[in-house]
Design a protein around this motif. Structure first.
Motif, PDB file in Angstrom:
ATOM      1  N   GLN A 170      -5.098  -0.803  -5.118  1.00  0.00           N
ATOM      2  CA  GLN A 170      -3.876  -1.612  -5.148  1.00  0.00           C
ATOM      3  C   GLN A 170      -4.208  -3.093  -5.320  1.00  0.00           C
ATOM      4  O   GLN A 170      -3.501  -3.814  -6.027  1.00  0.00           O
ATOM      5  CB  GLN A 170      -3.071  -1.402  -3.865  1.00  0.00           C
ATOM      6  CG  GLN A 170      -2.416  -0.028  -3.753  1.00  0.00           C
ATOM      7  CD  GLN A 170      -1.417   0.233  -4.861  1.00  0.00           C
ATOM      8  OE1 GLN A 170      -1.763   0.845  -5.893  1.00  0.00           O
ATOM      9  NE2 GLN A 170      -0.199  -0.237  -4.680  1.00  0.00           N
ATOM     10  N   THR A 172      -3.619  -5.606   4.241  1.00  0.00           N
ATOM     11  CA  THR A 172      -2.508  -6.052   3.396  1.00  0.00           C
ATOM     12  C   THR A 172      -2.481  -7.574   3.299  1.00  0.00           C
ATOM     13  O   THR A 172      -2.356  -8.136   2.198  1.00  0.00           O
ATOM     14  CB  THR A 172      -1.163  -5.561   3.954  1.00  0.00           C
ATOM     15  OG1 THR A 172      -1.195  -4.154   4.128  1.00  0.00           O
ATOM     16  CG2 THR A 172      -0.025  -5.920   3.011  1.00  0.00           C
ATOM     17  N   MET A 181       5.459  -4.255  -6.524  1.00  0.00           N
ATOM     18  CA  MET A 181       4.397  -3.761  -5.651  1.00  0.00           C
ATOM     19  C   MET A 181       4.516  -4.265  -4.213  1.00  0.00           C
ATOM     20  O   MET A 181       4.150  -3.551  -3.270  1.00  0.00           O
ATOM     21  CB  MET A 181       3.024  -4.176  -6.211  1.00  0.00           C
ATOM     22  CG  MET A 181       2.633  -3.489  -7.496  1.00  0.00           C
ATOM     23  SD  MET A 181       0.984  -4.017  -8.079  1.00  0.00           S
ATOM     24  CE  MET A 181      -0.080  -3.290  -6.825  1.00  0.00           C
ATOM     25  N   SER A 182       5.005  -5.486  -4.024  1.00  0.00           N
ATOM     26  CA  SER A 182       4.951  -6.109  -2.702  1.00  0.00           C
ATOM     27  C   SER A 182       6.286  -6.740  -2.330  1.00  0.00           C
ATOM     28  O   SER A 182       6.797  -7.596  -3.052  1.00  0.00           O
ATOM     29  CB  SER A 182       3.856  -7.187  -2.688  1.00  0.00           C
ATOM     30  OG  SER A 182       3.986  -8.043  -1.582  1.00  0.00           O
ATOM     31  N   HIS A 186      -7.607   3.531  -1.659  1.00  0.00           N
ATOM     32  CA  HIS A 186      -6.262   3.224  -2.148  1.00  0.00           C
ATOM     33  C   HIS A 186      -5.976   1.724  -2.031  1.00  0.00           C
ATOM     34  O   HIS A 186      -5.412   1.121  -2.963  1.00  0.00           O
ATOM     35  CB  HIS A 186      -5.222   4.013  -1.355  1.00  0.00           C
ATOM     36  CG  HIS A 186      -3.813   3.697  -1.746  1.00  0.00           C
ATOM     37  ND1 HIS A 186      -3.264   4.093  -2.956  1.00  0.00           N
ATOM     38  CD2 HIS A 186      -2.831   2.998  -1.102  1.00  0.00           C
ATOM     39  CE1 HIS A 186      -2.018   3.666  -3.029  1.00  0.00           C
ATOM     40  NE2 HIS A 186      -1.734   3.005  -1.918  1.00  0.00           N
ATOM     41  N   LYS A 227      -5.043  -3.675  -8.978  1.00  0.00           N
ATOM     42  CA  LYS A 227      -3.812  -3.673  -9.785  1.00  0.00           C
ATOM     43  C   LYS A 227      -3.049  -4.970  -9.610  1.00  0.00           C
ATOM     44  O   LYS A 227      -2.545  -5.554 -10.578  1.00  0.00           O
ATOM     45  CB  LYS A 227      -2.927  -2.490  -9.382  1.00  0.00           C
ATOM     46  CG  LYS A 227      -3.419  -1.129  -9.809  1.00  0.00           C
ATOM     47  CD  LYS A 227      -2.423  -0.060  -9.372  1.00  0.00           C
ATOM     48  CE  LYS A 227      -2.861   1.341  -9.790  1.00  0.00           C
ATOM     49  NZ  LYS A 227      -1.900   2.371  -9.318  1.00  0.00           N
ATOM     50  N   PHE A 267       0.804  -1.216   0.000  1.00  0.00           N
ATOM     51  CA  PHE A 267       0.000   0.000   0.000  1.00  0.00           C
ATOM     52  C   PHE A 267       0.845   1.278   0.000  1.00  0.00           C
ATOM     53  O   PHE A 267       0.329   2.356  -0.310  1.00  0.00           O
ATOM     54  CB  PHE A 267      -0.920   0.037   1.224  1.00  0.00           C
ATOM     55  CG  PHE A 267      -1.969  -1.051   1.234  1.00  0.00           C
ATOM     56  CD1 PHE A 267      -2.394  -1.663   0.061  1.00  0.00           C
ATOM     57  CD2 PHE A 267      -2.529  -1.467   2.430  1.00  0.00           C
ATOM     58  CE1 PHE A 267      -3.357  -2.659   0.077  1.00  0.00           C
ATOM     59  CE2 PHE A 267      -3.493  -2.458   2.460  1.00  0.00           C
ATOM     60  CZ  PHE A 267      -3.914  -3.061   1.278  1.00  0.00           C
TER      61      PHE A 267
END
Length: 365
Positions: A53, A103, A68-69, A49, A56, A14
């Motif tokens: 995410q 998350t 991203m992660s 948000h 995506k 995030f």
């Protein structure tokens, strides 16, 4: 061989590449446990948000997923050139925060789209708002994690720890934990795409001496019973921490106990830990030929009964189920029974809030 992969989850999914304003809000509310504890406008922005995410992530290719992660970057980099097993299982350790759980749930969704089975675990207080709460949370996490890891290990799984995500204080402790329980630990090296892999260390973690020296204190503390200061003063301070005026096993004390007590309890019958639980003359001899697994349960039940008795018999674990026998020949003697397994019982005499354990024998029904 299938893998059990234990992954610590942070919030990089995030916070990577976001505006300074949004990043500031993430950090400000990072330790809030519930969305309801945050202002409505902040909740709306953060949740929008997070949803964006997730959308995506679910459509991204592997390279984008890795950017991203941190958790998935480490996992996918480690998996490169490895053949995955359809029975592979993932455990995600989420912090006890609204953002941490969001998350973990997003990573769970992505892993499930890849065909993996996923479980999320957490414990109350697993955040960085308070050192004391964090240490209590670690003590609660240990038995939960040991149970999961041990069950999968016994089922033929290889145990792996992915420690790229999450906060440093948690990962530092789990690094030590993994030296005992993991076959391999891996994480991304600094900011590169290289995976640093640490295999199982070739030594045995023997805690017998320290536990034997303080066995009654360990057993009582693990059961959350009071212990005399004279006993705890003789224990290494790293194994304990104080909560108000009470002493409890620290995360390290809990780790040592949980790693050792089952083997210890299979080896012999141990004395009572409470003056409200006594052994009748024939009790010890009735345990001599028991299977080690049943003997372990006997030792566990002695502790469970101590908790029951010292709580003035007001509440009890369902697995223990102490109850008076109703048949006249037993009722006249005030004989009670306590469950061990479907076939074995501890038979005992109740006197007020105390129990005298008479013998271990077969169930009467």
């Amino acid at each position: 061989m299938p893998n059990l992969i234990v992954t610590t989850c942070g919030t990089s999914l995030f916070t990577n590449g976001i505006s300074n304003e949004l990043r500031s809000e993430f950090f400000k509310y990072a330790n809030h446990r519930h969305w309801a504890d945050m202002p409505d406008d902040v909740v709306l922005r953060l949740q929008q948000h997070a949803e964006l995410q997730q959308q995506k992530l679910l459509v991204a290719d592997a390279d984008v997923v890795k950017r991203m992660s941190a958790e998935l970057n480490s996992l996918l980099s480690w998996q490169k050139d490895k053949q995955m097993h359809q029975q592979d299982m993932h455990i995600l350790i989420a912090t006890d925060t609204a953002l941490g759980k969001a998350t973990a749930e997003t990573i769970e969704n992505w892993l499930q789209t890849q065909g993996y089975n996923v479980t999320i675990i957490s414990t109350s207080g697993l955040n960085t708002a308070s050192l004391q709460s964090f240490r209590e949370a670690l003590s609660g996490l240990i038995p939960l994690l040991i149970e999961q890891v041990t069950n999968y290990k016994d089922s033929g799984y290889q145990i792996l720890f992915n420690l790229s995500g999450g906060f440093k204080s948690l990962n530092g402790f789990l690094q030590a934990f993994s030296t005992i329980y993991a076959d391999e630990t891996f994480y991304i090296f600094e900011s590169s795409s290289e995976v640093l892999s640490i295999p199982k260390l070739p030594f045995y973690f023997d805690t017998t001496q320290i536990i034997s020296a303080h066995l009654t204190a360990f057993r009582r503390l693990a059961a959350q019973l009071n212990v005399n200061k004279e006993e705890t003063n003789q224990m290494p301070s790293i194994l304990l921490f104080s909560i108000d005026d009470e002493v409890a096993l620290s995360e390290w004390g809990e780790l040592i106990w949980q790693s050792s007590y089952k083997a210890l309890y299979k080896s012999q019958l141990f004395p009572s830990i409470s003056n409200r639980i006594s052994f009748a003359p024939n009790f010890e001899s009735s345990t001599k030929d028991l299977d080690p697994f049943i003997l372990k349960i006997v030792n566990e039940r002695i502790v469970d009964l101590a908790v029951f008795a010292e709580g003035d018999c007001k509440s009890v674990l369902k697995s223990v189920d102490p109850k008076p026998l109703q048949e006249k020949q037993y009722k006249d003697k005030n004989l009670w029974e306590c469950d061990l397994d479907p076939h074995h019982r501890i038979f005992m005499v109740k006197d007020g809030y105390s129990f005298s354990l008479q013998y271990v024998g077969p169930a009467l029904h």
